[in-house]
Structures are given as structure tokens and as C-alpha cells.
Design a protein around this motif. Structure first.
Motif, PDB file in Angstrom:
ATOM      1  N   ALA A   1       0.827  -1.211   0.000  1.00 29.54           N
ATOM      2  CA  ALA A   1       0.000   0.000   0.000  1.00 29.54           C
ATOM      3  C   ALA A   1       0.863   1.265   0.000  1.00 29.54           C
ATOM      4  O   ALA A   1       0.480   2.280  -0.557  1.00 29.54           O
ATOM      5  CB  ALA A   1      -0.925  -0.009   1.207  1.00 29.54           C
TER       6      ALA A   1
ATOM      7  N   LYS B   1      -1.308   3.338  -4.737  1.00 27.54           N
ATOM      8  CA  LYS B   1      -2.687   3.440  -4.267  1.00 27.54           C
ATOM      9  C   LYS B   1      -3.583   2.593  -5.158  1.00 27.54           C
ATOM     10  O   LYS B   1      -3.193   2.220  -6.256  1.00 27.54           O
ATOM     11  CB  LYS B   1      -3.139   4.905  -4.325  1.00 27.54           C
ATOM     12  N   GLU B   2      -4.793   2.335  -4.678  1.00 29.15           N
ATOM     13  CA  GLU B   2      -5.715   1.510  -5.455  1.00 29.15           C
ATOM     14  C   GLU B   2      -6.017   2.107  -6.822  1.00 29.15           C
ATOM     15  O   GLU B   2      -6.164   1.390  -7.793  1.00 29.15           O
ATOM     16  CB  GLU B   2      -7.005   1.278  -4.673  1.00 29.15           C
TER      17      GLU B   2
END
Length: 99
Positions: free
Chosen positions: A85, A89-90
Motif C-alpha cells: 500500500a 494506491k488503489e
């Protein structure tokens, strides 16, 4: 680590690649460790500013481009759990090309 240094990757991208390879071991991905490492290096470099062409990764790791692509397909559904993470980022993961 050896492959990453052959590609001239920064310490941070090497660290992210190592963490990702370790996390990928938790999933049942039926590929050789070298194929998974090559695919992870490809993914990590695509998420960074130091993008590397598939051909360069193939030459550095000795894994065929097609094998890296197939390993990438196998890893793709697990990326949010594999990529650290702190590294991506997503939204960054969503911007990756789907295989």
C-alpha cells in the motif's frame, strides 16, 4: 534482487518488488517463482516512473515475454493484496492495463 539490479531499478522499487513477491506466495498461483518475479517486476515498474519494456525484463530474467504476460494475468486479480500500500494506491492499480 539480482534481476532488479540488472535493470537498474531504484532501492524503493526493488523493495516493493521483493515485498510483492513474498506476498504473492500466499496465493495459489501455479507459476515458477522466476516467472512470478518477472511479472511482479513488470507490474512494479509500470507503477513507477521508471517503466521498463517487457523485452528488457524478459532479457534480464530469462523468462519469455509470453510467460511474463501469462503470469501477469494470473497475478492481476490479486494485485490489491500483493502490491504494498505504501508503494501504490488503489487508483494506480486501476490505471494498470488489464491483461
Amino acid at each position: 534482487r539480482r534481476f532488479c539490479s540488472n535493470l537498474g531499478m531504484t532501492n524503493q522499487t526493488v523493495k516493493a518488488a521483493q515485498e510483492s513477491v513474498q506476498k504473492s506466495e500466499e496465493f495459489d498461483i501455479r507459476r515458477s517463482p522466476i516467472s512470478i518475479a518477472a511479472a511482479v517486476i513488470y507490474i512494479i515498474t509500470q507503477l513507477s516512473d521508471e517503466k521498463k519494456p517487457l523485452r528488457d525484463i524478459s532479457l534480464a530474467t530469462g523468462v519469455a515475454e509470453g510467460t511474463i504476460r501469462n503470469s501477469y494475468k494470473d497475478l492481476y486479480p490479486h494485485l490489491p493484496k500483493i502490491i504494498p500500500a505504501w508503494y501504490a494506491k488503489e487508483e494506480d492499480l486501476k490505471n494498470l492495463q488489464s491483461p
